[in-house]
Design an enzyme around this catalytic site. Structure first.
Site, PDB file in Angstrom:
ATOM      1  N   HIS A 182       0.871  -1.185   0.000  1.00  0.00           N
ATOM      2  CA  HIS A 182       0.000   0.000   0.000  1.00  0.00           C
ATOM      3  C   HIS A 182       0.906   1.232   0.000  1.00  0.00           C
ATOM      4  O   HIS A 182       1.980   1.214   0.631  1.00  0.00           O
ATOM      5  CB  HIS A 182      -0.830   0.074   1.294  1.00  0.00           C
ATOM      6  CG  HIS A 182      -2.118  -0.691   1.283  1.00  0.00           C
ATOM      7  ND1 HIS A 182      -2.652  -1.248   2.417  1.00  0.00           N
ATOM      8  CD2 HIS A 182      -3.004  -0.951   0.286  1.00  0.00           C
ATOM      9  CE1 HIS A 182      -3.803  -1.839   2.120  1.00  0.00           C
ATOM     10  NE2 HIS A 182      -4.037  -1.669   0.841  1.00  0.00           N
ATOM     11  N   CYS A 276      -2.231   2.867   9.279  1.00  0.00           N
ATOM     12  CA  CYS A 276      -3.266   1.900   8.894  1.00  0.00           C
ATOM     13  C   CYS A 276      -4.445   1.929   9.852  1.00  0.00           C
ATOM     14  O   CYS A 276      -5.577   1.657   9.459  1.00  0.00           O
ATOM     15  CB  CYS A 276      -2.704   0.486   8.904  1.00  0.00           C
ATOM     16  SG  CYS A 276      -1.400   0.257   7.740  1.00  0.00           S
TER      17      CYS A 276
HETATM   18  C1  LIG Z   1      -1.034  -0.254   4.143  1.00  0.00           C
HETATM   19  N1  LIG Z   1      -1.431  -0.363   5.379  1.00  0.00           N
HETATM   20  C2  LIG Z   1      -0.336  -0.550   6.172  1.00  0.00           C
HETATM   21  C3  LIG Z   1      -2.722  -0.244   5.619  1.00  0.00           C
HETATM   22  N2  LIG Z   1      -3.265   0.800   5.385  1.00  0.00           N
HETATM   23  N3  LIG Z   1      -3.421  -1.294   5.955  1.00  0.00           N
HETATM   24  C4  LIG Z   1      -2.980  -2.502   6.465  1.00  0.00           C
HETATM   25  C5  LIG Z   1      -3.785  -3.610   5.888  1.00  0.00           C
HETATM   26  C6  LIG Z   1      -3.360  -4.939   6.400  1.00  0.00           C
HETATM   27  C7  LIG Z   1      -4.182  -6.077   5.879  1.00  0.00           C
HETATM   28  N4  LIG Z   1      -3.766  -7.289   6.495  1.00  0.00           N
HETATM   29  C8  LIG Z   1      -4.095  -6.210   4.385  1.00  0.00           C
HETATM   30  O1  LIG Z   1      -3.183  -6.865   3.897  1.00  0.00           O
HETATM   31  O2  LIG Z   1      -4.943  -5.669   3.670  1.00  0.00           O
END
Ligand SMILES: CN(C)C(=N)NCCC[C@H](N)C(=O)O
Length: 283
Positions: A182, A276
């Site tokens: 992300h 996040c």
């Molecule tokens: C990019 N980050 C750090 C975030 N905004 N969200 C984390 C999402 C984690 C989830 N297990 C996934 O893989 O979607």
């Protein structure tokens, strides 16, 4: 664009930084666990201490409140362990809400859950997305642009959808390392048009774009990026970031910011950290 000059970047400490009160949406990790793997950080065989995750998350929430920010809460839903990563739930700019549509089936039900919260909270400009976008995981706002990640989750078509909906220029940036899946794992907006990022997470083309737009950006080391140090939240003065990102903290101090390290070790097991867990509601 409010360009950051070399002088401003270097003298940070003497220019002073101003905090702006923010409005955040968070979701308690009541049901947090790692039961599937959709990013390289997730290892379902590794134990997760949900009670500790709740304690660490509560500390983050309390810190925001101590800093004078308003924190609203969305009710966590059983069976949606990643719902704690509220930043992925939507993108909110000028009071307009672009809902999320998740790439992976495991998270699909989070999109409608977050949209329901916004409708119940009285938001009227709410757009149910047509294209895959993972909210502020991949859309980050500077004064001049919406920076938009692609490559792993959010689709380029969603960038066009966001540009049309918000009426702001969207700059697409290609992520190339699956550990930084992300945009908010590889880049953080500090204030106005000031950012910090990890160059190696981006394609050569996107790196050239970043260098052109943000020539005085703060660059993270591989070490700090690998503890998700860039998954940070800034109010223009205080930068809340993973405490293990010690070099970034020093670099931020040198530019006049006040770094505040927090420990979110349990939530790191799901591939997320400070940012996040924090969705910014921009009225
Ligand atoms: C990019 N980050 C750090 C975030 N905004 N969200 C984390 C999402 C984690 C989830 N297990 C996934 O893989 O979607």
């Amino acid at each position: 664009m409010n360009a950051v000059t070399p002088d401003r970047a270097a003298e940070g400490g003497t220019t002073g930084r101003t905090a702006t009160p923010r409005h955040y949406l968070m979701c308690a990790p009541t049901h947090f666990t790692v039961s599937y793997a959709i990013n390289p950080w997730m290892e379902p065989s590794k134990p997760v201490d949900t009670a500790l995750a709740v304690v660490q998350w509560e500390r983050l929430r309390a810190l925001y409140e101590r800093l004078g920010h308003r924190v609203d809460l969305i009710e966590p839903v059983a069976g949606l362990p990643d719902m704690v990563y509220a930043a992925n739930g939507a993108t909110v700019v000028d009071g307009k809400v672009l809902g999320a549509r998740f790439r992976n089936a495991e998270r699909a039900a989070e999109g409608p859950a977050y949209l329901d919260w916004f409708r119940a909270a009285g938001y009227t400009a709410v757009h149910d997305p047509e294209q895959v976008n993972e909210g502020e995981g991949d859309f980050l706002l500077t004064d001049s642009f919406i920076l938009a990640g692609q490559g792993f989750r959010t689709s380029p078509e969603a960038h066009a959808e966001a540009q049309k909906f918000f009426g702001r220029p969207v700059i697409g940036l290609e992520l190339v390392d699956p550990a930084y899946y992300h945009l908010d794992t590889a880049l953080s907006v500090l204030a106005g048009d000031e950012v910090m990022y990890y160059p190696e997470a981006f394609s050569a083309d996107s790196r050239a774009v970043l260098e052109r737009l943000f020539p005085y950006a703060l660059l993270a080391t591989a070490e700090d990026a690998s503890v998700l140090g860039l998954n940070a939240v800034s109010d223009g003065r205080h930068v809340v970031l993973p405490q293990a990102a010690t070099q970034l903290a020093e670099q931020l101090s040198a530019r006049g910011f006040e770094p505040l390290g927090v420990d979110l070790s349990e939530l790191l097991k799901g591939g997320g950290s400070v940012k996040c867990c924090t969705l910014t509601l921009r009225e």
